[in-house]
Design a protein around this motif. Structure first.
Motif: not given
Length: 407
Positions: A42-44, A49-57, A103-107
């Motif tokens: 999650l942290s990485r 991907l330049q998002i918050s940890e909450g959004a990464a959830g 291979t994703a370059e964006s979220f």
């Protein structure tokens, strides 16, 4: 479909039957490992991907929402299709999902891979245990359930430590790529060892409705949904808890998550032993233990050893939950088990996604401790639902099943 019917493959050696069950367990392990890899990363993920940890959830919630709708759809569309083909195609979808994520370059592109994984989650969870029970004799159905559920539990508890450790060593992209390689091996194993499995009958909308009308089934769906939501409110952010609240370095995080993983596997077989004696009591005990361990983990934050010990108890308790839920669904109505599995997946995955989303909001606005407290409260609600409701289940049971007992 009658899934715990007399053994259809008596010409096969018992060892071959259990190898086939093992190939399904490997598939469930792969699936759930892939589903929960983002929790350990999650942290990485948030940083890269330049998002918050909450959004990464959302990487956890997205597959859950897709799976919730895919599960009943798969049952309705599967008809009389060979279950061997269905299981292997769904396992291949896991491979595709992991390759897209790697291979994703964006979220947004990363989420596309996760949505494909959601289709696999809905299908595999629906058919895996039902297929596994058919591979062995009726009296061995509970053990087959435990083995396949151990794959689920092992993936649930291993996905995070695998992600955390491999993410540190080789990066999160290579971690997803390595999971895809493992998936190819699992597909090959399933093609080699699974026999053709045509269903006894197709399940239609009427079958889903019939299962949902069984009082015991409804209680199980509600109670398991609450426990799943409660668990994932906290579990989604266990890695940040270990790093932040306990201030553990990478070695400490790996140790804690590894202990969680081992305890979860043990919990699967403990859940089987408790469930065949009294399924209601087993579910209530493991759910209550889960809630207590989450609260205790917060209370023990000042003592790393004590907190890690409570995290291991957490893993033990949740490791028992999938097998208890699967056996509860089978006990409710063996004749409609595929329908029950599909509805269970829907309830569980909606709760998983909702729990992770709620946890993300709480973590971003009130901190991890608030998320853990909410986790325990909702989990206790699931235990109370099972404890306080006492209608009977369907009367159709396999005569040889050890589960035809008062609950």
């Amino acid at each position: 479909m009658v899934v715990d019917e007399p053994h259809r493959h008596s010409s096969e050696r018992p060892r071959d039957q259990w190898i086939a069950v093992g190939s399904i367990a490997a598939g469930t392990f792969l699936l759930v490992t892939a589903e929960f890899l983002p929790i350990g990363l999650l942290s990485r993920l948030a940083t890269d991907l330049q998002i918050s940890e909450g959004a990464a959830g959302l990487a956890v919630t997205a597959p859950g929402f897709v799976a919730a709708f895919a599960a009943p759809a798969f049952v309705l569309l599967a008809g009389r299709a060979d279950r061997r083909l269905i299981v292997t195609v769904l396992t291949a979808a896991i491979v595709i999902s992991c390759l897209i994520s790697a291979t994703a370059e964006s979220f947004h592109f990363f989420l596309l891979g996760r949505l494909i994984l959601g289709l696999a989650v809905g299908g595999v969870w629906t058919f895996a245990v039902a297929v596994g029970r058919r591979l062995v004799s009726s009296g061995s159905g509970a053990r087959a359930t435990a083995i396949i559920s151990a794959g689920i539990s092992a993936g649930t508890v291993a996905g995070m430590p695998v992600g955390a450790v491999l993410g540190e060593w080789i990066g999160w992209r290579a971690t997803f790529a390595a999971t895809a390689v493992l998936g190819v091996l699992v597909v090959i194993a399933q093609l080699c060892f699974l026999p053709r499995l045509a269903p006894a009958r197709a399940i239609g909308v009427g079958g889903l409705r019939a299962f949902a009308r069984i009082p015991m089934a409804r209680i199980g769906l509600i109670a398991s949904g609450l426990v799943a939501a409660g668990h994932f409110i906290g579990y989604t952010f266990l890695e940040p808890y270990l790093r932040g609240a306990l201030r553990l370095e990478q070695a400490g995080v790996a140790l804690a998550l590894g202990g969680y993983a081992v305890a979860g596997i043990v919990g699967s077989f403990l859940g089987e032993q408790l469930a065949v004696q009294n399924i209601r009591r087993a579910f209530v005990v493991v759910s209550a233990l889960l809630g207590v361990s989450v609260l205790a983990a917060i209370a023990a934050t000042g003592t790393a050893v004590g907190a890690i010990g409570m995290v291991m108890v957490w893993g033990l308790a949740f490791g028992a939950v999938p097998v208890c839920v699967q056996i509860w669904m089978f006990t409710s109505s063996p004749d409609l088990y595929e329908a029950g599995s599909a509805l269970m997946v829907s309830a569980f995955q909606i709760s998983l996604a909702a729990g992770a989303a709620i946890g993300g909001v709480l973590v971003d606005h009130a901190g991890i401790a608030a998320a853990f407290i909410a986790s325990a409260v909702v989990t206790f609600g699931g235990a109370a639902t099972a404890l306080l409701s006492r209608p009977s289940w369907a009367t159709t049971h396999d005569a040889d099943s050890p589960l035809g007992k008062q609950i």
